[in-house]
Design a protein around this motif. Sequence first.
Motif, PDB file in Angstrom:
ATOM      1  N   PRO A   1       0.802  -1.222   0.000  1.00 48.23           N
ATOM      2  CA  PRO A   1       0.000   0.000   0.000  1.00 48.23           C
ATOM      3  C   PRO A   1       0.840   1.280   0.000  1.00 48.23           C
ATOM      4  O   PRO A   1       1.910   1.324   0.616  1.00 48.23           O
ATOM      5  CB  PRO A   1      -0.816  -0.110   1.295  1.00 48.23           C
ATOM      6  CG  PRO A   1       0.006  -0.977   2.187  1.00 48.23           C
ATOM      7  CD  PRO A   1       0.704  -1.953   1.281  1.00 48.23           C
TER       8      PRO A   1
ATOM      9  N   ILE B   1      -0.020   4.529   1.502  1.00 48.76           N
ATOM     10  CA  ILE B   1      -1.019   5.110   2.395  1.00 48.76           C
ATOM     11  C   ILE B   1      -0.873   6.626   2.376  1.00 48.76           C
ATOM     12  O   ILE B   1       0.126   7.172   2.870  1.00 48.76           O
ATOM     13  CB  ILE B   1      -0.843   4.568   3.827  1.00 48.76           C
ATOM     14  CG1 ILE B   1      -0.960   3.032   3.819  1.00 48.76           C
ATOM     15  CG2 ILE B   1      -1.864   5.181   4.772  1.00 48.76           C
ATOM     16  CD1 ILE B   1      -0.550   2.380   5.123  1.00 48.76           C
TER      17      ILE B   1
ATOM     18  N   THR C   1      -3.156   4.247  -2.565  1.00 49.13           N
ATOM     19  CA  THR C   1      -3.988   3.043  -2.596  1.00 49.13           C
ATOM     20  C   THR C   1      -4.856   2.961  -1.348  1.00 49.13           C
ATOM     21  O   THR C   1      -5.740   2.113  -1.257  1.00 49.13           O
ATOM     22  CB  THR C   1      -3.110   1.775  -2.693  1.00 49.13           C
ATOM     23  OG1 THR C   1      -2.255   1.708  -1.536  1.00 49.13           O
ATOM     24  CG2 THR C   1      -2.239   1.823  -3.940  1.00 49.13           C
ATOM     25  N   ASP C   2      -4.585   3.831  -0.381  1.00 47.68           N
ATOM     26  CA  ASP C   2      -5.346   3.886   0.866  1.00 47.68           C
ATOM     27  C   ASP C   2      -5.322   5.346   1.297  1.00 47.68           C
ATOM     28  O   ASP C   2      -4.327   5.830   1.834  1.00 47.68           O
ATOM     29  CB  ASP C   2      -4.701   2.981   1.920  1.00 47.68           C
ATOM     30  CG  ASP C   2      -5.365   3.084   3.293  1.00 47.68           C
ATOM     31  OD1 ASP C   2      -6.142   4.026   3.529  1.00 47.68           O
ATOM     32  OD2 ASP C   2      -5.087   2.218   4.138  1.00 47.68           O
TER      33      ASP C   2
ATOM     34  N   ARG D   1      -7.155   8.841   3.205  1.00 46.63           N
ATOM     35  CA  ARG D   1      -8.134   9.468   4.097  1.00 46.63           C
ATOM     36  C   ARG D   1      -7.768  10.936   4.288  1.00 46.63           C
ATOM     37  O   ARG D   1      -6.592  11.305   4.279  1.00 46.63           O
ATOM     38  CB  ARG D   1      -8.158   8.801   5.473  1.00 46.63           C
ATOM     39  CG  ARG D   1      -8.699   7.387   5.500  1.00 46.63           C
ATOM     40  CD  ARG D   1      -8.729   6.867   6.929  1.00 46.63           C
ATOM     41  NE  ARG D   1      -8.945   5.427   6.961  1.00 46.63           N
ATOM     42  CZ  ARG D   1      -8.917   4.704   8.069  1.00 46.63           C
ATOM     43  NH1 ARG D   1      -8.701   5.284   9.235  1.00 46.63           N
ATOM     44  NH2 ARG D   1      -9.105   3.396   8.016  1.00 46.63           N
TER      45      ARG D   1
ATOM     46  N   ASN E   1       1.678  -0.489   9.986  1.00 45.98           N
ATOM     47  CA  ASN E   1       1.698  -1.218   8.718  1.00 45.98           C
ATOM     48  C   ASN E   1       3.081  -1.732   8.325  1.00 45.98           C
ATOM     49  O   ASN E   1       3.282  -2.168   7.195  1.00 45.98           O
ATOM     50  CB  ASN E   1       1.142  -0.314   7.611  1.00 45.98           C
ATOM     51  CG  ASN E   1      -0.324  -0.033   7.778  1.00 45.98           C
ATOM     52  OD1 ASN E   1      -1.171  -0.840   7.414  1.00 45.98           O
ATOM     53  ND2 ASN E   1      -0.647   1.125   8.362  1.00 45.98           N
TER      54      ASN E   1
END
Length: 270
Positions: free
Chosen positions: A56, A58, A84-85, A87, A139
């Motif tokens: 990922p 992030i 890919t992730d 917020r 992660n």
Amino acid sequence: MTEINYKKAVENIRNHLKKYLTAHKLQAMVLGVSGGIDSALTAALAHKVAIDLNIPLITRSITIESNKQDEIERSIKVGKAFGTDFRHVDLTEAYRLLQPYIVEDLDKEDKTSVNFKIRMGNIKARMRMIYLYDLAAKNRGIVLSTDNYTELLLGFWTLHGDVGDLGMIQNLWKTEVYEMAKFIAETEANPQQAQALWDCINATPTDGLGITNSDLEQLGATSYSEVDKILKEYFADTSKHNDHPVIQRHLASQYKRNNPYNFPREIIFS
């Protein structure tokens, strides 16, 4: 002057990033996206590596109080286009709750002073890094740095608040950052990615900390082309531009490039 082969440079950066991640068995990349060109380029460079290695990328847009709406919108575009992730996180409430506990005599501060704004900007930058480093630990990954060579030379970053674990663009002049971003936007990006990059390329550069309206206002220059030109001419001949704010800032920020300064053993035991 030799023309830069940005295609080759991009390939080299991505190849070295792949090797680094693989060698250290890292399972994720974490990146704070600000709506500025540096984090946008970093995201564009890392995106393909994340896909190739199936790990990922992030991306987080972390806003705190002083970020302007256009910055937030650009950061969201970049985070969604390349991450890919993704917020969007607003730490304003956490910042306001924390501020009275870590700022002594807060009620007596002149909150309009430049010094106070800089100090609070440093706190915001360090709060963002706390968030990003926790994500990296969760992660089993690393935090990607977004600083460039021009910013390094000018001390234009927050100690313990900006620099990540790996800097793909740390040795690129700011003008080269812009040119590399343009190359990616024009040659390989899909429409969504290209638009996100162009929005950042055309935006007024700002640190997002509410200290001034633009980076250049703080640096006393009209463009980053001027800033890079002054720095290069100064390094070629240190008698040039001594009184210019850019060079004064470079000299005054030397301590940041030597941080932490550790006393040598020969001094301790002399």
